[in-house]
Scaffold this motif. Structure first.
Motif, PDB file in Angstrom:
ATOM      1  N   LYS A  89      45.849   8.034  11.438  1.00 18.38           N
ATOM      2  CA  LYS A  89      45.556   9.445  11.155  1.00 18.38           C
ATOM      3  C   LYS A  89      45.551  10.264  12.437  1.00 18.38           C
ATOM      4  O   LYS A  89      46.140  11.348  12.504  1.00 18.38           O
ATOM      5  N   GLU A  90      44.881   9.742  13.445  1.00 21.08           N
ATOM      6  CA  GLU A  90      44.820  10.453  14.726  1.00 21.08           C
ATOM      7  C   GLU A  90      46.196  10.561  15.360  1.00 21.08           C
ATOM      8  O   GLU A  90      46.584  11.616  15.867  1.00 21.08           O
ATOM      9  N   GLU A 148      42.188   4.994  10.654  1.00 20.63           N
ATOM     10  CA  GLU A 148      41.633   5.865  11.701  1.00 20.63           C
ATOM     11  C   GLU A 148      42.645   6.074  12.824  1.00 20.63           C
ATOM     12  O   GLU A 148      42.858   7.203  13.292  1.00 20.63           O
ATOM     13  N   HIS A 200      48.406  12.987  13.420  1.00 21.98           N
ATOM     14  CA  HIS A 200      47.932  14.352  13.672  1.00 21.98           C
ATOM     15  C   HIS A 200      48.537  14.893  14.963  1.00 21.98           C
ATOM     16  O   HIS A 200      48.953  16.066  15.023  1.00 21.98           O
ATOM     17  N   LYS A 201      48.623  14.043  15.975  1.00 19.12           N
ATOM     18  CA  LYS A 201      49.247  14.454  17.234  1.00 19.12           C
ATOM     19  C   LYS A 201      50.751  14.679  17.061  1.00 19.12           C
ATOM     20  O   LYS A 201      51.358  15.392  17.859  1.00 19.12           O
TER      21      LYS A 201
END
Length: 247
Positions: free
Chosen positions: A163-164, A160, A167-168
Motif C-alpha cells: 500500500k505504501e 502494509e 501510494h508513492k
C-alpha cells in the motif's frame, strides 16, 4: 538457458525444471484469462511486463523482511524461483470494496474497508476457486491452524508494504491475491507473482471509474488499452522502486 522439462503449465506461466533440483524456471506468458478461464485472450507483452513488475516487488518485499521464492531473472519474461510446495489457498487482501465482494455483499464499489479484509479461496479450478471459511479449511486439512495464522499475518504485513509503495507510485492498491509455498525446510515463502494480473490498481490521477483502472479488469470488462495500463504500472514501479527498497 538450455531446454528443461516442462513440469506444469498454468493460465499465466509455464514452470520448467532446471539443473538445480531446488530451483525452477517460470516462463511468464502473454495469455490472459478471466472468470475462471471462461474468457480468454492475449495481452501483448504481458509476460515480460508482469515478470519485471513481480521481480521488483519481490526484491522490495525481501528488503522489508518478507521471504519469497524469487532468485533472479535470466530473461525478460523468465524468473528463477526456489522450488516450493504450494499451499492450495489463494489469500486475498481487500482494502477497498470491488469485484466479487460487492456482488456478494451489496457493498458499494469504492467502500474503504477498515481493517483490511483477508479471505481464503480454495485453489481448485473444477470447483471455481470457492471462498472458504476457516473451519472448512481446517476440515479439509488445507492448512494447519498455525499456518493459517502465519498466512494472515504475512498477508497483512505485505499489504502494509505494498500500500505504501503503490501510494508513492500514485496508485491505489484496491485488493490483491497472494500464493504461498513451503520450501524443503518447511519455511513459508511468498510465491507466484504480484502484478496487474493479481492486483486491482487504480490510478490516483483519474476519477472516472473506468479510466482509473490499471489492471486485468481492463481485460475482464473490455475497457480497452490493456497493454498501455500494464506498461504504465511497470514504468511507475521502476521509477519508484529505487527510492523505497530497504526503507
Amino acid at each position: 538457458m538450455s531446454a528443461h522439462q516442462k513440469l506444469y503449465e498454468g493460465k499465466a506461466k509455464i514452470i520448467y525444471s532446471t539443473d538445480e533440483p531446488e530451483v525452477l524456471l517460470a516462463n511468464f506468458k502473454d495469455d490472459a484469462t478471466a472468470f475462471n478461464a471462461k474468457k480468454r485472450g492475449t495481452i501483448a507483452g504481458k509476460g515480460e511486463i508482469n515478470c519485471k513488475i513481480a521481480a521488483h516487488l519481490f526484491q522490495m518485499l525481501e528488503a522489508n523482511g518478507i521471504p519469497t521464492h524469487f532468485i533472479d531473472c535470466p530473461a525478460p519474461n523468465q524468473m528463477r524461483v526456489r522450488a516450493v510446495r504450494i499451499v492450495p489457498l489463494e489469500v486475498v487482501v481487500r482494502n477497498i470494496a470491488a469485484g466479487s465482494l460487492c456482488q456478494q455483499t451489496g457493498l458499494e464499489v469504492g467502500t474503504v474497508l477498515k481493517p483490511p479484509l483477508v479471505e481464503f479461496y480454495y485453489k481448485n479450478d473444477e470447483l471455481g476457486d470457492p471462498l472458504l471459511t476457516r473451519d472448512r479449511l481446517l476440515l479439509m486439512s488445507l492448512a494447519t491452524p498455525e499456518q493459517l495464522e502465519q498466512l494472515q499475518t504475512m498477508a497483512l504485513r505485505i499489504n502494509e508494504i505494498l500500500k505504501e509503495f503503490f501510494h508513492k507510485c500514485g496508485i491505489t492498491l484496491v485488493d490483491f491475491k497472494l500464493e504461498f509455498g513451503l520450501d524443503q525446510q518447511q519455511h513459508m515463502l511468498l510465491a507466484d507473482e504480484i502484478s496487474p494480473d493479481t492486483c486491482r490498481l487504480w490510478n490516483d490521477s483519474e476519477s472516472d471509474p473506468d479510466r482509473r483502472v490499471m489492471d486485468k479488469d481492463r481485460f475482464r470488462r473490455d475497457l480497452g488499452q490493456v497493454e498501455d495500463a500494464y506498461q504504465q504500472v511497470l514504468e511507475r514501479v521502476l521509477a519508484t522502486t529505487g527510492n523505497v527498497v530497504g526503507g
